[in-house]
Design a protein around this motif. Sequence first.
Motif, PDB file in Angstrom:
ATOM      1  N   GLN A 272       0.857  -1.179   0.000  1.00 40.32           N
ATOM      2  CA  GLN A 272       0.000   0.000   0.000  1.00 40.32           C
ATOM      3  C   GLN A 272       0.898   1.236   0.000  1.00 40.32           C
ATOM      4  OE1 GLN A 272      -3.540  -0.505   0.090  1.00 40.32           O
ATOM      5  NE2 GLN A 272      -2.922  -2.650  -0.168  1.00 40.32           N
ATOM      6  N   LYS A 273       1.083   1.830  -1.166  1.00 40.56           N
ATOM      7  CA  LYS A 273       2.045   2.909  -1.302  1.00 40.56           C
ATOM      8  C   LYS A 273       1.746   4.106  -0.401  1.00 40.56           C
ATOM      9  CE  LYS A 273       3.211   1.810  -6.104  1.00 40.56           C
ATOM     10  NZ  LYS A 273       3.264   2.319  -7.508  1.00 40.56           N
ATOM     11  N   ASN A 274       0.466   4.331  -0.106  1.00 42.77           N
ATOM     12  CA  ASN A 274       0.079   5.514   0.664  1.00 42.77           C
ATOM     13  C   ASN A 274      -0.106   5.235   2.152  1.00 42.77           C
ATOM     14  OD1 ASN A 274       0.009   7.129  -1.707  1.00 42.77           O
ATOM     15  ND2 ASN A 274      -2.053   6.367  -2.165  1.00 42.77           N
ATOM     16  N   ILE A 275       0.200   4.022   2.585  1.00 41.56           N
ATOM     17  CA  ILE A 275       0.110   3.672   4.005  1.00 41.56           C
ATOM     18  C   ILE A 275       1.512   3.314   4.480  1.00 41.56           C
ATOM     19  CG2 ILE A 275      -0.937   2.157   5.728  1.00 41.56           C
ATOM     20  CD1 ILE A 275      -3.251   1.709   3.840  1.00 41.56           C
ATOM     21  N   ASN A 279       3.802  -0.034   3.160  1.00 36.32           N
ATOM     22  CA  ASN A 279       4.228   0.406   1.826  1.00 36.32           C
ATOM     23  C   ASN A 279       5.301  -0.483   1.195  1.00 36.32           C
ATOM     24  OD1 ASN A 279       6.513   1.146   3.246  1.00 36.32           O
ATOM     25  ND2 ASN A 279       6.302   3.338   2.882  1.00 36.32           N
ATOM     26  N   ALA A 280       5.727  -1.540   1.892  1.00 37.96           N
ATOM     27  CA  ALA A 280       6.651  -2.517   1.305  1.00 37.96           C
ATOM     28  C   ALA A 280       5.911  -3.761   0.830  1.00 37.96           C
ATOM     29  CB  ALA A 280       7.729  -2.909   2.303  1.00 37.96           C
ATOM     30  N   GLY A 281       4.872  -4.196   1.571  1.00 32.23           N
ATOM     31  CA  GLY A 281       4.121  -5.377   1.170  1.00 32.23           C
ATOM     32  C   GLY A 281       3.239  -5.895   2.286  1.00 32.23           C
ATOM     33  N   MET A 282       2.528  -7.001   2.002  1.00 30.19           N
ATOM     34  CA  MET A 282       1.637  -7.658   2.953  1.00 30.19           C
ATOM     35  C   MET A 282       1.729  -9.163   2.705  1.00 30.19           C
ATOM     36  SD  MET A 282      -1.606  -5.024   2.628  1.00 30.19           S
ATOM     37  CE  MET A 282      -2.285  -5.414   4.252  1.00 30.19           C
ATOM     38  N   HIS A 283       1.662  -9.991   3.773  1.00 30.02           N
ATOM     39  CA  HIS A 283       1.845 -11.423   3.501  1.00 30.02           C
ATOM     40  C   HIS A 283       1.086 -12.369   4.419  1.00 30.02           C
ATOM     41  CE1 HIS A 283       4.268 -12.048   7.001  1.00 30.02           C
ATOM     42  NE2 HIS A 283       5.225 -12.776   6.478  1.00 30.02           N
TER      43      HIS A 283
END
Length: 330
Positions: A272-275, A279-283
Amino acid sequence: MRKKVFIVLVLFVCLILYLNTRIPFYRNVSGPWSLGYGFSKEYPDSISVSKNKIYSYENLNIDNDSTQFMADPFFVKEKDTFYIFFEHKIKNIHPAKIGLLTSKDGYNYNYKGTVLKEKFHLSYPQVFKYKNEYYMIPETQAAENVLLYKAEKFPYNWKICDTLISNIKLKDPSIFLSDTLNIIAGSDANLTMQLYTSNSLFGDWKLHKNPNPLMGSESRPGGRFYNAKDGLILPVQNSSHGYGYGISLYKFKFNKSNYEVEKIKNLFLKRQKNIPEFNAGMHQLDIQDIDGQLYYVYDGNRLKNNDTQLYIKAVLKMNFLDFKQWLKNL
């Protein structure tokens, strides 16, 4: 001769550009992980991460605790309380532990400390209720076994009660139990999902006759199986832009002798570029039916800085395994 060399070089460059488009050779450097959570009326087509609550890893920097990250959240609701179990890494303490957050409303959580620690690394604490008792299958690949823990006094006092699968380093084992189907899916060191079956939780867990449903950049479970009407939905990590980039959803349809698997949502969760926290990723994703609606928890990590690192071997390996998976699906 020069013409042939030129053609070979052009083809090689085109191949490298194609591989880099699929899975970039240069990747951002990621930092610490934090948690998010929210409600939904039905299994969502997407999750409004920007509108949900975030429990940042900084929230646990109390009493000189010096938390480095909190990740891999799984939750259960017992009576009127939500319990989130998570991987908790503390600075200067090598093996990660399992921590606990609790809430009465599913929005406002309080940290309740460590509920499980070992001499080896712990993560991915999938907690579930089975025959009125609470059990946990964390990732225990450092112990080279898939271990089952039981809560002697929930949510505390977790003790090993069984070794489900021996002599294996299985990453992120996810379990599903029912009257007709019992499975465990996890990933090995070769980016290949391993599927096990048994006649019960305490039965003899053996590899399925078709043991490798997925391989390559999407092969590692990223959450609990969700029992949908027409199959089981499993969140699977997408590592195309590096470890922890996103989550895709796969549907498994089992019959008496075999199963079918298909991707139903590409990058259901992703950076999520704006959070800043994500902003790096989610897994990681855990979705369950709670009191007539759905509740979900997930994690994400932030960019450590603007630097990038070069990955060659991992990119080539993932592309090779993705190609094998494509051939398998033909």
